[in-house]
Write a protein that holds these residues in place. Structure first.
Motif, PDB file in Angstrom:
ATOM      1  N   LYS A 139      33.655 -62.346 -53.869  1.00  0.00           N
ATOM      2  CA  LYS A 139      34.264 -63.084 -52.699  1.00  0.00           C
ATOM      3  C   LYS A 139      34.789 -62.091 -51.485  1.00  0.00           C
ATOM      4  O   LYS A 139      34.789 -62.252 -50.387  1.00  0.00           O
ATOM      5  CB  LYS A 139      35.282 -63.944 -53.279  1.00  0.00           C
ATOM      6  CG  LYS A 139      35.923 -64.676 -52.110  1.00  0.00           C
ATOM      7  CD  LYS A 139      37.235 -65.739 -52.651  1.00  0.00           C
ATOM      8  CE  LYS A 139      37.909 -66.646 -51.683  1.00  0.00           C
ATOM      9  NZ  LYS A 139      38.795 -66.872 -52.009  1.00  0.00           N
ATOM     10  N   ASP A 140      35.507 -61.153 -51.811  1.00  0.00           N
ATOM     11  CA  ASP A 140      35.789 -59.982 -50.997  1.00  0.00           C
ATOM     12  C   ASP A 140      34.757 -59.377 -50.116  1.00  0.00           C
ATOM     13  O   ASP A 140      34.655 -59.462 -49.045  1.00  0.00           O
ATOM     14  CB  ASP A 140      36.713 -58.991 -51.635  1.00  0.00           C
ATOM     15  CG  ASP A 140      37.994 -59.442 -52.042  1.00  0.00           C
ATOM     16  OD1 ASP A 140      38.505 -60.698 -51.873  1.00  0.00           O
ATOM     17  OD2 ASP A 140      38.481 -58.571 -53.099  1.00  0.00           O
ATOM     18  N   PHE A 141      33.683 -59.197 -50.772  1.00  0.00           N
ATOM     19  CA  PHE A 141      32.370 -58.573 -50.222  1.00  0.00           C
ATOM     20  C   PHE A 141      31.970 -59.443 -49.136  1.00  0.00           C
ATOM     21  O   PHE A 141      31.537 -59.196 -47.911  1.00  0.00           O
ATOM     22  CB  PHE A 141      31.367 -58.006 -51.077  1.00  0.00           C
ATOM     23  CG  PHE A 141      30.224 -57.326 -50.484  1.00  0.00           C
ATOM     24  CD1 PHE A 141      30.511 -55.954 -49.786  1.00  0.00           C
ATOM     25  CD2 PHE A 141      29.179 -58.058 -50.297  1.00  0.00           C
ATOM     26  CE1 PHE A 141      29.401 -55.537 -49.064  1.00  0.00           C
ATOM     27  CE2 PHE A 141      28.066 -57.624 -49.715  1.00  0.00           C
ATOM     28  CZ  PHE A 141      28.128 -56.345 -49.006  1.00  0.00           C
ATOM     29  N   SER A 142      31.578 -61.030 -49.703  1.00  0.00           N
ATOM     30  CA  SER A 142      30.799 -61.858 -48.783  1.00  0.00           C
ATOM     31  C   SER A 142      31.985 -62.019 -47.655  1.00  0.00           C
ATOM     32  O   SER A 142      31.132 -62.143 -46.590  1.00  0.00           O
ATOM     33  CB  SER A 142      30.871 -62.892 -49.543  1.00  0.00           C
ATOM     34  OG  SER A 142      29.995 -63.022 -50.691  1.00  0.00           O
ATOM     35  N   THR A 143      33.247 -62.182 -47.826  1.00  0.00           N
ATOM     36  CA  THR A 143      33.957 -62.208 -46.594  1.00  0.00           C
ATOM     37  C   THR A 143      33.938 -60.966 -45.548  1.00  0.00           C
ATOM     38  O   THR A 143      33.700 -61.354 -44.278  1.00  0.00           O
ATOM     39  CB  THR A 143      35.548 -62.566 -47.210  1.00  0.00           C
ATOM     40  OG1 THR A 143      35.502 -63.622 -47.904  1.00  0.00           O
ATOM     41  CG2 THR A 143      36.451 -62.508 -45.856  1.00  0.00           C
ATOM     42  N   LEU A 144      33.966 -59.950 -45.950  1.00  0.00           N
ATOM     43  CA  LEU A 144      34.132 -58.707 -45.191  1.00  0.00           C
ATOM     44  C   LEU A 144      32.662 -58.752 -44.747  1.00  0.00           C
ATOM     45  O   LEU A 144      32.737 -58.130 -43.376  1.00  0.00           O
ATOM     46  CB  LEU A 144      34.361 -57.401 -46.060  1.00  0.00           C
ATOM     47  CG  LEU A 144      35.857 -57.412 -46.567  1.00  0.00           C
ATOM     48  CD1 LEU A 144      36.081 -56.502 -47.513  1.00  0.00           C
ATOM     49  CD2 LEU A 144      36.583 -57.198 -45.162  1.00  0.00           C
ATOM     50  N   HIS A 145      31.723 -58.734 -45.415  1.00  0.00           N
ATOM     51  CA  HIS A 145      30.382 -58.930 -44.871  1.00  0.00           C
ATOM     52  C   HIS A 145      30.259 -59.879 -43.589  1.00  0.00           C
ATOM     53  O   HIS A 145      29.644 -59.637 -42.746  1.00  0.00           O
ATOM     54  CB  HIS A 145      29.183 -58.958 -46.011  1.00  0.00           C
ATOM     55  CG  HIS A 145      27.743 -58.796 -45.223  1.00  0.00           C
ATOM     56  ND1 HIS A 145      26.829 -59.925 -45.041  1.00  0.00           N
ATOM     57  CD2 HIS A 145      27.034 -57.429 -45.183  1.00  0.00           C
ATOM     58  CE1 HIS A 145      25.771 -59.396 -44.573  1.00  0.00           C
ATOM     59  NE2 HIS A 145      25.780 -58.216 -44.524  1.00  0.00           N
ATOM     60  N   GLY A 146      30.730 -61.049 -43.618  1.00  0.00           N
ATOM     61  CA  GLY A 146      30.440 -62.249 -42.824  1.00  0.00           C
ATOM     62  C   GLY A 146      31.357 -61.706 -41.671  1.00  0.00           C
ATOM     63  O   GLY A 146      30.658 -61.812 -40.364  1.00  0.00           O
ATOM     64  N   ILE A 147      32.479 -61.283 -41.813  1.00  0.00           N
ATOM     65  CA  ILE A 147      33.183 -60.771 -40.706  1.00  0.00           C
ATOM     66  C   ILE A 147      32.493 -59.732 -39.976  1.00  0.00           C
ATOM     67  O   ILE A 147      32.523 -59.471 -38.619  1.00  0.00           O
ATOM     68  CB  ILE A 147      34.596 -60.219 -41.024  1.00  0.00           C
ATOM     69  CG1 ILE A 147      35.531 -61.445 -41.787  1.00  0.00           C
ATOM     70  CG2 ILE A 147      35.496 -59.579 -39.973  1.00  0.00           C
ATOM     71  CD1 ILE A 147      36.691 -61.391 -42.311  1.00  0.00           C
ATOM     72  N   ALA A 148      32.042 -58.708 -40.483  1.00  0.00           N
ATOM     73  CA  ALA A 148      31.294 -57.494 -39.959  1.00  0.00           C
ATOM     74  C   ALA A 148      30.030 -58.066 -39.260  1.00  0.00           C
ATOM     75  O   ALA A 148      29.821 -57.444 -38.113  1.00  0.00           O
ATOM     76  CB  ALA A 148      31.049 -56.546 -40.907  1.00  0.00           C
ATOM     77  N   SER A 149      29.546 -58.649 -39.761  1.00  0.00           N
ATOM     78  CA  SER A 149      28.358 -59.363 -39.260  1.00  0.00           C
ATOM     79  C   SER A 149      28.580 -60.200 -37.971  1.00  0.00           C
ATOM     80  O   SER A 149      28.098 -59.867 -36.748  1.00  0.00           O
ATOM     81  CB  SER A 149      27.058 -60.182 -40.014  1.00  0.00           C
ATOM     82  OG  SER A 149      27.075 -59.489 -40.982  1.00  0.00           O
ATOM     83  N   SER A 150      29.685 -60.768 -38.074  1.00  0.00           N
ATOM     84  CA  SER A 150      29.904 -61.789 -36.753  1.00  0.00           C
ATOM     85  C   SER A 150      30.450 -60.743 -35.780  1.00  0.00           C
ATOM     86  O   SER A 150      30.130 -60.979 -34.741  1.00  0.00           O
ATOM     87  CB  SER A 150      31.158 -62.648 -37.301  1.00  0.00           C
ATOM     88  OG  SER A 150      30.681 -63.685 -37.976  1.00  0.00           O
ATOM     89  N   LEU A 151      31.064 -59.858 -36.151  1.00  0.00           N
ATOM     90  CA  LEU A 151      31.796 -58.800 -34.985  1.00  0.00           C
ATOM     91  C   LEU A 151      30.467 -58.179 -34.383  1.00  0.00           C
ATOM     92  O   LEU A 151      30.416 -58.036 -33.258  1.00  0.00           O
ATOM     93  CB  LEU A 151      32.633 -57.742 -35.886  1.00  0.00           C
ATOM     94  CG  LEU A 151      34.166 -58.381 -36.002  1.00  0.00           C
ATOM     95  CD1 LEU A 151      34.849 -57.373 -36.853  1.00  0.00           C
ATOM     96  CD2 LEU A 151      34.740 -58.790 -34.736  1.00  0.00           C
ATOM     97  N   ASN A 152      29.566 -57.970 -35.030  1.00  0.00           N
ATOM     98  CA  ASN A 152      28.386 -56.998 -34.732  1.00  0.00           C
ATOM     99  C   ASN A 152      27.682 -58.038 -33.654  1.00  0.00           C
ATOM    100  O   ASN A 152      26.928 -57.559 -32.579  1.00  0.00           O
ATOM    101  CB  ASN A 152      27.488 -56.715 -35.843  1.00  0.00           C
ATOM    102  CG  ASN A 152      26.604 -55.585 -35.244  1.00  0.00           C
ATOM    103  OD1 ASN A 152      26.834 -54.595 -34.760  1.00  0.00           O
ATOM    104  ND2 ASN A 152      25.206 -55.850 -35.715  1.00  0.00           N
ATOM    105  N   LEU A 153      27.593 -59.279 -34.244  1.00  0.00           N
ATOM    106  CA  LEU A 153      26.866 -60.301 -33.334  1.00  0.00           C
ATOM    107  C   LEU A 153      27.718 -60.385 -31.904  1.00  0.00           C
ATOM    108  O   LEU A 153      27.034 -60.425 -30.800  1.00  0.00           O
ATOM    109  CB  LEU A 153      26.676 -61.599 -33.843  1.00  0.00           C
ATOM    110  CG  LEU A 153      26.305 -62.849 -33.181  1.00  0.00           C
ATOM    111  CD1 LEU A 153      24.788 -62.426 -32.682  1.00  0.00           C
ATOM    112  CD2 LEU A 153      26.327 -64.284 -33.910  1.00  0.00           C
ATOM    113  N   VAL A 154      29.137 -60.551 -31.997  1.00  0.00           N
ATOM    114  CA  VAL A 154      29.789 -60.453 -30.694  1.00  0.00           C
ATOM    115  C   VAL A 154      29.523 -59.565 -29.837  1.00  0.00           C
ATOM    116  O   VAL A 154      29.345 -59.479 -28.496  1.00  0.00           O
ATOM    117  CB  VAL A 154      31.251 -60.687 -30.952  1.00  0.00           C
ATOM    118  CG1 VAL A 154      32.107 -60.445 -29.956  1.00  0.00           C
ATOM    119  CG2 VAL A 154      31.545 -62.139 -31.672  1.00  0.00           C
ATOM    120  N   SER A 155      29.608 -58.242 -30.394  1.00  0.00           N
ATOM    121  CA  SER A 155      29.165 -57.158 -29.694  1.00  0.00           C
ATOM    122  C   SER A 155      27.544 -57.049 -29.243  1.00  0.00           C
ATOM    123  O   SER A 155      27.473 -56.797 -28.053  1.00  0.00           O
ATOM    124  CB  SER A 155      29.112 -55.786 -30.461  1.00  0.00           C
ATOM    125  OG  SER A 155      28.938 -54.684 -29.813  1.00  0.00           O
TER     126      SER A 155
END
Length: 182
Positions: A153-169
């Protein structure tokens, strides 16, 4: 002779630096996305995780440095923006201010990934690998332990956040290219 040298060095002006930095930042973002997708489909999960644990910090550092340099060059070209944060006309009211906001949209997410999200995601991923070895089963096996459920769960959450931040960039840098070209 100096005229020839000046013509040869013309692309190496601050404006040339600005364009090369933008192109490199956007290109790095696109390449990291494409190569990660290809590596995920080609490598076994553990090898992919180890590769990403090594590459992600470099990518986030390079992307943060590039967009930070881009922001510095932008503020150099438009020094009036430094004082307009708190007084009118505000950044969103000026063409060069909107461009600055787009650069910030590229910079801030990568900085967050570099300093917070990325290191935590790598830590959780490596903990998950250690737990798999200790339990003798994969994270995706049936009936995972409570510790594995939490790590997943922790990894999925962090991966989703990192991917979203990368998309915003990516969207910020793409928007900057469009805004500058208009």
């Amino acid at each position: 002779m100096s005229g020839v040298i000046n013509k040869a060095l013309a692309p190496f002006t601050l404006k040339g630096f600005y364009l090369l930095t933008w192109g490199t930042a956007l290109g790095t973002n696109v390449w990291q996305t494409v190569s990660s997708f290809k590596a995920f489909g080609t490598l076994d999960r553990k090898t992919f995780g180890q590769l990403q644990a090594q590459l992600q910090p470099l990518y986030f550092a390079a992307s943060t440095a590039l967009t930070g340099a881009l922001l510095g060059a932008h503020l150099y070209f438009h020094p009036n923006l430094v004082g307009s944060v708190l007084k009118a006309p505000h950044w969103w009211q000026l063409e060069e201010g909107v461009q600055g906001l787009l650069i910030l949209a590229g910079f801030v997410p990568q900085l967050a990934n570099l300093l917070v999200v990325g290191p935590k995601a790598v830590q959780v991923s490596l903990e998950r690998h250690r737990l798999e070895a200790a339990e003798g089963k994969a994270y995706s096996d049936a009936n995972p332990s409570e510790a594995m459920v939490k790590l997943n769960k922790d990894f999925s959450t962090l991966h989703g956040i990192a991917s979203s931040l990368n998309l915003v960039s990516f969207l910020g840098l793409t928007g900057l290219g469009l805004a500058v070209s208009l």
